[in-house]
Design a protein around this motif. Structure first.
Motif, short mmCIF file in Angstrom:
data_model
loop_
_atom_site.label_atom_id
_atom_site.label_comp_id
_atom_site.label_asym_id
_atom_site.label_seq_id
_atom_site.Cartn_x
_atom_site.Cartn_y
_atom_site.Cartn_z
N LYS A 90 -41.79 30.77 17.51
CA LYS A 90 -42.55 30.14 16.44
C LYS A 90 -41.93 30.58 15.12
N VAL A 91 -41.90 29.66 14.17
CA VAL A 91 -41.32 29.95 12.86
C VAL A 91 -42.34 29.62 11.78
N ARG A 92 -42.57 30.60 10.90
CA ARG A 92 -43.49 30.39 9.78
C ARG A 92 -42.66 30.03 8.55
N ILE A 93 -43.17 29.04 7.82
CA ILE A 93 -42.56 28.57 6.57
C ILE A 93 -43.56 28.85 5.46
N THR A 94 -43.15 29.61 4.45
CA THR A 94 -44.03 29.96 3.34
C THR A 94 -43.41 29.50 2.04
N ALA A 95 -44.17 28.75 1.24
CA ALA A 95 -43.72 28.34 -0.10
C ALA A 95 -43.84 29.55 -1.02
N ILE A 96 -42.71 30.06 -1.49
CA ILE A 96 -42.66 31.30 -2.26
C ILE A 96 -42.72 31.06 -3.76
N ASP A 101 -33.73 40.60 6.82
CA ASP A 101 -34.22 40.31 8.17
C ASP A 101 -33.34 39.20 8.72
N PRO A 102 -32.50 39.49 9.70
CA PRO A 102 -31.58 38.48 10.21
C PRO A 102 -32.27 37.28 10.87
N MET A 103 -33.54 37.42 11.17
CA MET A 103 -34.28 36.31 11.77
C MET A 103 -35.14 35.61 10.71
N SER A 104 -34.53 35.41 9.54
CA SER A 104 -35.21 34.73 8.44
C SER A 104 -34.18 34.02 7.57
N ALA A 105 -34.68 33.21 6.64
CA ALA A 105 -33.82 32.53 5.66
C ALA A 105 -34.67 32.17 4.45
N MET A 106 -34.04 32.06 3.31
CA MET A 106 -34.70 31.57 2.09
C MET A 106 -33.99 30.27 1.73
N ILE A 107 -34.74 29.18 1.78
CA ILE A 107 -34.17 27.85 1.59
C ILE A 107 -34.97 27.12 0.52
N SER A 108 -34.28 26.37 -0.32
CA SER A 108 -34.94 25.57 -1.35
C SER A 108 -34.90 24.10 -0.97
N CYS A 109 -35.92 23.38 -1.38
CA CYS A 109 -35.92 21.93 -1.16
C CYS A 109 -34.89 21.30 -2.10
N ASN A 110 -34.62 20.05 -1.90
CA ASN A 110 -33.55 19.40 -2.65
C ASN A 110 -34.02 18.66 -3.91
N ASP A 111 -35.19 18.97 -4.42
CA ASP A 111 -35.65 18.39 -5.68
C ASP A 111 -34.93 19.11 -6.83
N GLY A 112 -34.04 18.43 -7.49
CA GLY A 112 -33.26 19.06 -8.55
C GLY A 112 -34.03 19.33 -9.82
N ARG A 136 -37.66 20.18 -9.79
CA ARG A 136 -38.72 21.15 -9.54
C ARG A 136 -38.63 21.71 -8.12
N PRO A 137 -37.53 22.38 -7.78
CA PRO A 137 -37.36 22.85 -6.40
C PRO A 137 -38.32 23.98 -6.02
N PHE A 138 -38.75 23.94 -4.79
CA PHE A 138 -39.53 25.02 -4.19
C PHE A 138 -38.61 25.87 -3.34
N SER A 139 -38.79 27.17 -3.35
CA SER A 139 -38.11 28.08 -2.44
C SER A 139 -39.06 28.42 -1.31
N PHE A 140 -38.55 28.33 -0.09
CA PHE A 140 -39.34 28.58 1.11
C PHE A 140 -38.74 29.74 1.88
N TYR A 141 -39.59 30.69 2.28
CA TYR A 141 -39.18 31.77 3.16
C TYR A 141 -39.49 31.35 4.58
N ILE A 142 -38.48 31.40 5.43
CA ILE A 142 -38.59 30.96 6.81
C ILE A 142 -38.38 32.18 7.70
N GLU A 143 -39.32 32.44 8.61
CA GLU A 143 -39.22 33.65 9.44
C GLU A 143 -39.76 33.43 10.83
N VAL A 144 -39.16 34.09 11.80
CA VAL A 144 -39.66 34.07 13.15
C VAL A 144 -40.92 34.92 13.21
#
Length: 101
Positions: A3-9, A77-88, A90-98
């Motif tokens: 399971k992967v949790r996605i959090t809007a940071i 944490d190697p089982m995570s990532a910080m990814i931003s949406c592609n809205d140039g 007003r982008p949101f950064s999302f923390y993704i973690e197992v």
């Protein structure tokens, strides 16, 4: 599959770019800081912005499969990532973690 949790940071807003390039629009995004979703089997969770999902989908799918360590040690944490949406504008950064439930 994990399971992967996605959090809007955080959301960043660029009013100068909006004023210069964007047509005025009333409604842009339903995401708010702290919003969370859990994906099962690497599928897009209900209520997550489809455009944001396309930005993070490859990372979520890899984490769901138990893969990780993106870019050879990018994240603490190697089982995570910080990814931003592609809205140039007003982008949101999302923390993704197992998560282990």
């Amino acid at each position: 599959m994990n399971k992967v949790r996605i959090t809007a940071i955080r959301q960043t807003v660029y009013p100068d770019l909006m004023a210069k390039y964007e047509n005025p629009i009333e409604h842009t995004c339903d995401v708010s800081v702290g919003s969370q979703w859990v994906t099962v089997d690497g599928q897009c969770p209900e209520g997550l912005c489809p455009s944001a999902w396309e930005s993070m989908r490859p990372f979520v799918e890899s984490l769901a499969k138990g893969e990780g360590n993106f870019f050879d040690g990018w994240m603490k944490d190697p089982m995570s990532a910080m990814i931003s949406c592609n809205d140039g504008f007003r982008p949101f950064s999302f923390y993704i973690e197992v998560i282990n439930d």
